[in-house]
Write a protein that holds these residues in place. Structure first.
Motif, PDB file in Angstrom:
ATOM      1  N   ARG A  15       0.840  -1.208   0.000  1.00 11.77           N
ATOM      2  CA  ARG A  15       0.000   0.000   0.000  1.00 11.77           C
ATOM      3  C   ARG A  15       0.869   1.250   0.000  1.00 11.77           C
ATOM      4  O   ARG A  15       0.569   2.228  -0.671  1.00 11.77           O
ATOM      5  CB  ARG A  15      -0.926   0.018   1.212  1.00 11.77           C
ATOM      6  N   ARG A  16       1.929   1.211   0.782  1.00  4.69           N
ATOM      7  CA  ARG A  16       2.838   2.347   0.829  1.00  4.69           C
ATOM      8  C   ARG A  16       3.499   2.552  -0.529  1.00  4.69           C
ATOM      9  O   ARG A  16       3.627   3.678  -1.013  1.00  4.69           O
ATOM     10  CB  ARG A  16       3.896   2.134   1.906  1.00  4.69           C
ATOM     11  N   SER A  17       3.918   1.461  -1.158  1.00  4.22           N
ATOM     12  CA  SER A  17       4.533   1.571  -2.484  1.00  4.22           C
ATOM     13  C   SER A  17       3.539   2.122  -3.494  1.00  4.22           C
ATOM     14  O   SER A  17       3.902   2.942  -4.347  1.00  4.22           O
ATOM     15  CB  SER A  17       5.063   0.213  -2.945  1.00  4.22           C
ATOM     16  N   ALA A  18       2.291   1.682  -3.392  1.00  2.00           N
ATOM     17  CA  ALA A  18       1.258   2.212  -4.292  1.00  2.00           C
ATOM     18  C   ALA A  18       1.032   3.699  -4.022  1.00  2.00           C
ATOM     19  O   ALA A  18       0.865   4.490  -4.962  1.00  2.00           O
ATOM     20  CB  ALA A  18      -0.041   1.434  -4.119  1.00  2.00           C
ATOM     21  N   ALA A  19       1.053   4.084  -2.753  1.00  3.48           N
ATOM     22  CA  ALA A  19       0.890   5.501  -2.417  1.00  3.48           C
ATOM     23  C   ALA A  19       2.058   6.324  -2.953  1.00  3.48           C
ATOM     24  O   ALA A  19       1.870   7.433  -3.460  1.00  3.48           O
ATOM     25  CB  ALA A  19       0.761   5.676  -0.904  1.00  3.48           C
ATOM     26  N   MET A  20       3.262   5.778  -2.860  1.00  2.00           N
ATOM     27  CA  MET A  20       4.418   6.484  -3.420  1.00  2.00           C
ATOM     28  C   MET A  20       4.283   6.587  -4.936  1.00  2.00           C
ATOM     29  O   MET A  20       4.622   7.620  -5.523  1.00  2.00           O
ATOM     30  CB  MET A  20       5.722   5.775  -3.047  1.00  2.00           C
ATOM     31  N   GLY A  21       3.804   5.538  -5.569  1.00  2.00           N
ATOM     32  CA  GLY A  21       3.564   5.601  -7.009  1.00  2.00           C
ATOM     33  C   GLY A  21       2.544   6.672  -7.344  1.00  2.00           C
ATOM     34  O   GLY A  21       2.700   7.420  -8.315  1.00  2.00           O
ATOM     35  N   GLY A  22       1.514   6.759  -6.525  1.00  2.00           N
ATOM     36  CA  GLY A  22       0.507   7.802  -6.717  1.00  2.00           C
ATOM     37  C   GLY A  22       1.092   9.194  -6.544  1.00  2.00           C
ATOM     38  O   GLY A  22       0.755  10.124  -7.280  1.00  2.00           O
ATOM     39  N   ALA A  23       1.995   9.342  -5.575  1.00  2.00           N
ATOM     40  CA  ALA A  23       2.651  10.639  -5.371  1.00  2.00           C
ATOM     41  C   ALA A  23       3.512  10.997  -6.578  1.00  2.00           C
ATOM     42  O   ALA A  23       3.550  12.151  -7.008  1.00  2.00           O
ATOM     43  CB  ALA A  23       3.498  10.609  -4.099  1.00  2.00           C
ATOM     44  N   LEU A  78      15.026  15.301  -4.502  1.00  5.56           N
ATOM     45  CA  LEU A  78      15.255  14.729  -3.176  1.00  5.56           C
ATOM     46  C   LEU A  78      14.280  15.320  -2.167  1.00  5.56           C
ATOM     47  O   LEU A  78      13.689  14.596  -1.361  1.00  5.56           O
ATOM     48  CB  LEU A  78      16.701  14.981  -2.736  1.00  5.56           C
ATOM     49  N   ALA A  79      14.099  16.627  -2.224  1.00  8.43           N
ATOM     50  CA  ALA A  79      13.157  17.271  -1.304  1.00  8.43           C
ATOM     51  C   ALA A  79      11.739  16.748  -1.543  1.00  8.43           C
ATOM     52  O   ALA A  79      11.004  16.464  -0.589  1.00  8.43           O
ATOM     53  CB  ALA A  79      13.209  18.783  -1.480  1.00  8.43           C
ATOM     54  N   LEU A  80      11.374  16.602  -2.802  1.00  7.62           N
ATOM     55  CA  LEU A  80      10.034  16.101  -3.127  1.00  7.62           C
ATOM     56  C   LEU A  80       9.865  14.657  -2.669  1.00  7.62           C
ATOM     57  O   LEU A  80       8.825  14.279  -2.134  1.00  7.62           O
ATOM     58  CB  LEU A  80       9.782  16.228  -4.629  1.00  7.62           C
ATOM     59  N   TRP A  81      10.902  13.843  -2.854  1.00  7.44           N
ATOM     60  CA  TRP A  81      10.859  12.444  -2.423  1.00  7.44           C
ATOM     61  C   TRP A  81      10.622  12.359  -0.918  1.00  7.44           C
ATOM     62  O   TRP A  81       9.774  11.617  -0.444  1.00  7.44           O
ATOM     63  CB  TRP A  81      12.168  11.759  -2.807  1.00  7.44           C
TER      64      TRP A  81
END
Length: 168
Positions: free
Chosen positions: A69-77, A120-123
């Motif tokens: 779920r976290r990986s999917a959320a990061m993909g969404g971001a 990097l800041a965005l990540w």
């Protein structure tokens, strides 16, 4: 080394050249026709894949399962924020940074550095938004840095007061 085929001899790997060239040509054409879409989708995949790699290097060492779920959320971001913002930022850099020689080594180095620093800041912002432990760690670091700055300022203030009292 030469492979002997049915009708002619080909160097080893020659059969791979044409498909790779075709794939490269297709990708280049797609990017030329739809740069925003390609940048956005690739950022989504990149953020998700990067998070999986991050988890493999940290979470899995502790014996915990991957948090899909976290990986999917990061993909969404990446898809919703990093891709579009990155695209427009690149377009801004192309139009505003070293326009006389936009593809010189110096210009490319400056643009790459700016892109990576802001990336990097965005990540970290994206990760902090969806991951409570990372958010807590970021806030603790920010508080620690603020306290250090306050202590340094107090030290400078004391030095100024001592210097002023000695001057009298």
């Amino acid at each position: 080394m030469v492979l002997h085929g049915h009708s002619h001899s080909l160097p080893l790997g020659a059969r791979l050249v044409r498909p790779v060239q075709r794939l490269w040509g297709t990708a280049s054409k797609a990017f030329a026709q739809h740069p925003f879409l390609i940048k956005t989708v690739s950022a989504g995949f990149g953020f998700a894949f990067g998070d999986v790699l991050f988890q493999l290097g940290t979470t899995r060492r502790k014996g915990l399962p991957l948090d899909w779920r976290r990986s999917a959320a990061m993909g969404g971001a990446g898809l919703a924020a990093a891709g579009p913002l990155g695209y427009y930022f690149i377009m801004w850099m192309e139009g505003n940074i070293m326009t006389a020689a936009p593809h010189s080594m110096l210009a490319l180095g400056v643009k790459l550095t700016l892109d990576q620093v802001l990336g990097l800041a965005l990540w970290h912002a994206a990760l902090a938004a969806i991951n409570e432990p990372h958010r807590v760690a970021c806030l603790a670091l920010a508080q620690q840095l603020a306290q250090q700055q306050q202590q340094q300022q107090r030290g400078r203030d004391k030095q100024h007061l001592l210097a002023a009292s000695k001057a009298r």
